[in-house]
Design a protein around this motif. Structure first.
Motif, PDB file in Angstrom:
ATOM      1  N   ARG A  12      26.101  17.634  -3.345  1.00  0.00           N
ATOM      2  CA  ARG A  12      24.741  18.127  -3.149  1.00  0.00           C
ATOM      3  C   ARG A  12      23.774  17.375  -4.071  1.00  0.00           C
ATOM      4  NH1 ARG A  12      22.464  22.552  -0.759  1.00  0.00           N
ATOM      5  NH2 ARG A  12      20.555  23.426  -1.674  1.00  0.00           N
ATOM      6  N   PHE A  13      22.813  16.682  -3.474  1.00  0.00           N
ATOM      7  CA  PHE A  13      21.817  15.907  -4.210  1.00  0.00           C
ATOM      8  C   PHE A  13      20.490  16.676  -4.189  1.00  0.00           C
ATOM      9  CE2 PHE A  13      25.009  13.072  -2.595  1.00  0.00           C
ATOM     10  CZ  PHE A  13      25.219  12.152  -3.605  1.00  0.00           C
ATOM     11  N   ARG A  14      19.807  16.730  -5.316  1.00  0.00           N
ATOM     12  CA  ARG A  14      18.568  17.518  -5.368  1.00  0.00           C
ATOM     13  C   ARG A  14      17.428  16.856  -4.592  1.00  0.00           C
ATOM     14  NH1 ARG A  14      17.005  17.110 -11.839  1.00  0.00           N
ATOM     15  NH2 ARG A  14      16.783  14.841 -11.939  1.00  0.00           N
ATOM     16  N   ASN A  15      17.526  15.580  -4.356  1.00  0.00           N
ATOM     17  CA  ASN A  15      16.636  14.863  -3.445  1.00  0.00           C
ATOM     18  C   ASN A  15      17.354  13.583  -3.045  1.00  0.00           C
ATOM     19  OD1 ASN A  15      15.700  12.467  -5.097  1.00  0.00           O
ATOM     20  ND2 ASN A  15      14.982  14.114  -6.440  1.00  0.00           N
ATOM     21  N   PRO A  16      16.879  12.861  -2.033  1.00  0.00           N
ATOM     22  CA  PRO A  16      17.638  11.706  -1.540  1.00  0.00           C
ATOM     23  C   PRO A  16      17.393  10.391  -2.263  1.00  0.00           C
ATOM     24  CG  PRO A  16      15.850  12.215  -0.021  1.00  0.00           C
ATOM     25  CD  PRO A  16      15.772  13.225  -1.119  1.00  0.00           C
ATOM     26  N   VAL A  17      16.723  10.407  -3.420  1.00  0.00           N
ATOM     27  CA  VAL A  17      16.356   9.167  -4.113  1.00  0.00           C
ATOM     28  C   VAL A  17      17.243   8.990  -5.351  1.00  0.00           C
ATOM     29  CG1 VAL A  17      14.499   7.835  -5.167  1.00  0.00           C
ATOM     30  CG2 VAL A  17      13.986   9.450  -3.309  1.00  0.00           C
ATOM     31  N   LEU A  18      18.073   7.960  -5.337  1.00  0.00           N
ATOM     32  CA  LEU A  18      19.019   7.683  -6.406  1.00  0.00           C
ATOM     33  C   LEU A  18      18.729   6.310  -7.017  1.00  0.00           C
ATOM     34  CD1 LEU A  18      22.351   8.501  -4.499  1.00  0.00           C
ATOM     35  CD2 LEU A  18      20.703  10.111  -5.446  1.00  0.00           C
ATOM     36  N   PRO A  19      19.199   6.066  -8.235  1.00  0.00           N
ATOM     37  CA  PRO A  19      19.184   4.679  -8.724  1.00  0.00           C
ATOM     38  C   PRO A  19      20.256   3.866  -8.021  1.00  0.00           C
ATOM     39  CG  PRO A  19      20.247   6.126 -10.318  1.00  0.00           C
ATOM     40  CD  PRO A  19      19.721   7.010  -9.228  1.00  0.00           C
ATOM     41  N   ALA A  20      20.004   2.582  -7.856  1.00  0.00           N
ATOM     42  CA  ALA A  20      21.035   1.656  -7.388  1.00  0.00           C
ATOM     43  C   ALA A  20      21.776   1.101  -8.590  1.00  0.00           C
ATOM     44  CB  ALA A  20      20.403   0.526  -6.578  1.00  0.00           C
ATOM     45  N   ALA A  21      23.020   0.688  -8.370  1.00  0.00           N
ATOM     46  CA  ALA A  21      23.819   0.131  -9.457  1.00  0.00           C
ATOM     47  C   ALA A  21      23.233  -1.208  -9.884  1.00  0.00           C
ATOM     48  CB  ALA A  21      25.264  -0.038  -9.004  1.00  0.00           C
ATOM     49  N   GLY A  22      22.639  -1.254 -11.072  1.00  0.00           N
ATOM     50  CA  GLY A  22      21.994  -2.477 -11.549  1.00  0.00           C
ATOM     51  C   GLY A  22      21.515  -2.319 -12.966  1.00  0.00           C
ATOM     52  N   PRO A  23      20.674  -3.231 -13.430  1.00  0.00           N
ATOM     53  CA  PRO A  23      20.199  -3.177 -14.812  1.00  0.00           C
ATOM     54  C   PRO A  23      19.361  -1.949 -15.136  1.00  0.00           C
ATOM     55  CG  PRO A  23      19.078  -4.907 -13.568  1.00  0.00           C
ATOM     56  CD  PRO A  23      20.207  -4.430 -12.719  1.00  0.00           C
ATOM     57  N   ASN A  24      18.831  -1.280 -14.124  1.00  0.00           N
ATOM     58  CA  ASN A  24      18.082  -0.048 -14.342  1.00  0.00           C
ATOM     59  C   ASN A  24      18.975   1.097 -14.803  1.00  0.00           C
ATOM     60  OD1 ASN A  24      19.030  -0.547 -11.617  1.00  0.00           O
ATOM     61  ND2 ASN A  24      18.253   1.477 -11.104  1.00  0.00           N
ATOM     62  N   VAL A  25      20.294   0.970 -14.628  1.00  0.00           N
ATOM     63  CA  VAL A  25      21.247   1.988 -15.091  1.00  0.00           C
ATOM     64  C   VAL A  25      22.371   1.290 -15.864  1.00  0.00           C
ATOM     65  CG1 VAL A  25      20.797   3.862 -13.475  1.00  0.00           C
ATOM     66  CG2 VAL A  25      22.184   1.931 -12.717  1.00  0.00           C
ATOM     67  N   ARG A  26      21.983   0.459 -16.803  1.00  0.00           N
ATOM     68  CA  ARG A  26      22.938  -0.412 -17.478  1.00  0.00           C
ATOM     69  C   ARG A  26      23.794   0.306 -18.516  1.00  0.00           C
ATOM     70  NH1 ARG A  26      17.847  -1.851 -19.565  1.00  0.00           N
ATOM     71  NH2 ARG A  26      17.619  -1.402 -21.799  1.00  0.00           N
ATOM     72  N   ASP A  27      23.453   1.545 -18.888  1.00  0.00           N
ATOM     73  CA  ASP A  27      24.231   2.281 -19.883  1.00  0.00           C
ATOM     74  C   ASP A  27      23.938   3.773 -19.748  1.00  0.00           C
ATOM     75  OD1 ASP A  27      21.697   2.658 -21.067  1.00  0.00           O
ATOM     76  OD2 ASP A  27      22.013   1.084 -22.558  1.00  0.00           O
ATOM     77  N   GLY A  28      24.590   4.563 -20.583  1.00  0.00           N
ATOM     78  CA  GLY A  28      24.419   6.005 -20.510  1.00  0.00           C
ATOM     79  C   GLY A  28      23.006   6.460 -20.790  1.00  0.00           C
ATOM     80  N   ARG A  29      22.322   5.773 -21.685  1.00  0.00           N
ATOM     81  CA  ARG A  29      20.942   6.158 -21.996  1.00  0.00           C
ATOM     82  C   ARG A  29      20.038   5.984 -20.789  1.00  0.00           C
ATOM     83  NH1 ARG A  29      16.383   3.493 -23.317  1.00  0.00           N
ATOM     84  NH2 ARG A  29      17.476   1.496 -23.364  1.00  0.00           N
ATOM     85  N   MET A  30      20.176   4.865 -20.085  1.00  0.00           N
ATOM     86  CA  MET A  30      19.339   4.632 -18.917  1.00  0.00           C
ATOM     87  C   MET A  30      19.688   5.596 -17.778  1.00  0.00           C
ATOM     88  SD  MET A  30      17.178   2.317 -19.710  1.00  0.00           S
ATOM     89  CE  MET A  30      16.534   1.814 -18.125  1.00  0.00           C
ATOM     90  N   LEU A  31      20.951   5.964 -17.663  1.00  0.00           N
ATOM     91  CA  LEU A  31      21.331   6.963 -16.664  1.00  0.00           C
ATOM     92  C   LEU A  31      20.730   8.322 -17.008  1.00  0.00           C
ATOM     93  CD1 LEU A  31      24.945   5.689 -16.216  1.00  0.00           C
ATOM     94  CD2 LEU A  31      23.402   6.121 -14.296  1.00  0.00           C
ATOM     95  N   THR A  32      20.692   8.643 -18.289  1.00  0.00           N
ATOM     96  CA  THR A  32      20.055   9.888 -18.715  1.00  0.00           C
ATOM     97  C   THR A  32      18.568   9.865 -18.392  1.00  0.00           C
ATOM     98  OG1 THR A  32      21.670  10.167 -20.495  1.00  0.00           O
ATOM     99  CG2 THR A  32      19.604  11.385 -20.702  1.00  0.00           C
ATOM    100  N   GLU A  33      17.919   8.731 -18.624  1.00  0.00           N
ATOM    101  CA  GLU A  33      16.498   8.608 -18.297  1.00  0.00           C
ATOM    102  C   GLU A  33      16.270   8.748 -16.786  1.00  0.00           C
ATOM    103  OE1 GLU A  33      14.680   5.141 -19.934  1.00  0.00           O
ATOM    104  OE2 GLU A  33      15.203   5.651 -22.005  1.00  0.00           O
ATOM    105  N   ALA A  34      17.190   8.237 -15.978  1.00  0.00           N
ATOM    106  CA  ALA A  34      17.063   8.383 -14.532  1.00  0.00           C
ATOM    107  C   ALA A  34      17.140   9.850 -14.123  1.00  0.00           C
ATOM    108  CB  ALA A  34      18.149   7.578 -13.824  1.00  0.00           C
TER     109      ALA A  34
END
Length: 302
Positions: A12-34
Motif C-alpha cells: 500500500r503506497f500513500r500516493n503513486p509518486v516514488l523516487p527512482a533508484a539513482g543519486p537522489n536516493v544515494r544513501d539512508g539520509r536521502m531516502l529519509t528526506e524522500a
C-alpha cells in the motif's frame, strides 16, 4: 478530494509518486528526506556486489534534463547492509510506506545479494539496464530473486537494444511481479563550448540522458507494455509535475518514479507532484489514480 493511495502487489503506497533508484536516493539520509518530502514509497539506489567506479564530473544539467555517468551505488554493499538500509527502513516505517531495494545485475550477483537484503525489503527491483534483446540474463536474474525472496520482484527495463513488448512478456513468463519502465538513455554526449571539453568525466565523456527530454519515449514504452502483459507498471522518465504523472497513468502505469526533478529541485518534489496529481484528479472529477489508469489504451485512435 481524490484518494491518492495505491495498492500494487499487496503493498500500500500513500500516493503513486516514488523516487527512482539513482543519486537522489544515494544513501539512508536521502531516502529519509524522500519520505519526509512526501514520497508514496521509497526505492533505494541500486547496489551490486562491488561499489561502482564513478568518473568525475559525473552529472551535468542540459536544459532541464540531465547527463550522468552514474552506474550503481558508489558505496559497497557492506555499507548498505550495515547502516544505510536500517536508516531507510526506519524512515519507511515511520511514514507507513513500503521500501523497495534495487539490485543488479546478473543472476549470479542477484543470488548473492537477494538473501542479504531480505530483512529490509518490502519488494526488490532488478535493474536490467545493460541487457539487449537476449532475455536470458533477465530471466536468470528474476529466477535468482524469486528463489531467494518471498517479496514482490519488480524488473526495471531500458528500451535500448530491445523490443519492449517482447521483453515484458519474457519478464512476465519468468515470474516478475511488476515492470518498471524506463531507465535513462544513452550513451549520450555533451560539450562545454567554452573549453571544448566533455561535460562528463571518464575515458570518453559519455553519459546517460534523463529528465523531460526522454518522457515521450518512456510514456510510449509504458503504453506498449500495458498492452502486452497483465502486470502492474511503474512509469519512469521525465516526470516533473503532476500532469506528467497523469500521462503515465493514462498510458497504463500504476505508480511513477522521479529522479532528475528531485536532483534539480530537492526531495520535496515528490509531495509536490503528488499534490498536483491530486488537484488534477479533483478538477477533472476522478476519485483516484486508479480511475485514469490505462485510459489511453481504451481510446480509439481516429
Amino acid at each position: 478530494m481524490a484518494d491518492l493511495t495505491v495498492e500494487v502487489c499487496g503493498l500500500r503506497f500513500r500516493n503513486p509518486v516514488l523516487p527512482a533508484a539513482g543519486p537522489n536516493v544515494r544513501d539512508g539520509r536521502m531516502l529519509t528526506e524522500a519520505a519526509h518530502g512526501g514520497a508514496g514509497g521509497l526505492v533505494a539506489k541500486t547496489i551490486s556486489v562491488d561499489a561502482a567506479p564513478v568518473p568525475m564530473p559525473h552529472m551535468a544539467e542540459v536544459r532541464g534534463s540531465m547527463l550522468n555517468t552514474e552506474l550503481w551505488s558508489e558505496m559497497p554493499p557492506e555499507r548498505w547492509l550495515s547502516y544505510e538500509y536500517a536508516v531507510a527502513r526506519r524512515a519507511a516505517d515511520e511514514a507507513g510506506i513500503p521500501l523497495i531495494l534495487s539490485l543488479g545485475y546478473s543472476g549470479e550477483e542477484i543470488a548473492q545479494l537477494a538473501p542479504l537484503v531480505r530483512p529490509w525489503a518490502d519488494a526488490v527491483e532488478l535493474s536490467t539496464h545493460y541487457l539487449g534483446e537476449d532475455a536470458t540474463p533477465m530471466i536468470q536474474a528474476i529466477a535468482a530473486a524469486k528463489a531467494a525472496l518471498d517479496v514482490p520482484v519488480f524488473v526495471k527495463m531500458s528500451p535500448l537494444g530491445r523490443e519492449m513488448r517482447a521483453a515484458a512478456r519474457a519478464a512476465q513468463d519468468a515470474g516478475a511481479d511488476a515492470i518498471v519502465a524506463t531507465n535513462s538513455l544513452g550513451p549520450a554526449f555533451g560539450l562545454d563550448i567554452e573549453t571544448g571539453y566533455p561535460l562528463l568525466g571518464g575515458s570518453d565523456g559519455y553519459g546517460w540522458l534523463s529528465g523531460p527530454a526522454i518522457k515521450p519515449l518512456s510514456v510510449r514504452c509504458v503504453y506498449d507494455i500495458a498492452q502486452a502483459v497483465d502486470l502492474p507498471i511503474i512509469g519512469v522518465g521525465g516526470i516533473n509535475r503532476g500532469e506528467d504523472a497523469v500521462e503515465f497513468l493514462m498510458a497504463g502505469a500504476s505508480l511513477v518514479q522521479v529522479c532528475t526533478a528531485a536532483i534539480i529541485r530537492g526531495s520535496t518534489v515528490y509531495g509536490k507532484i503528488a499534490s498536483q496529481l491530486g488537484d488534477w484528479l479533483d478538477q477533472h472529477g476522478y476519485p483516484s489514480p486508479h480511475a485514469i489508469r490505462g485510459l489511453a489504451i481504451k481510446k480509439t485512435v481516429p
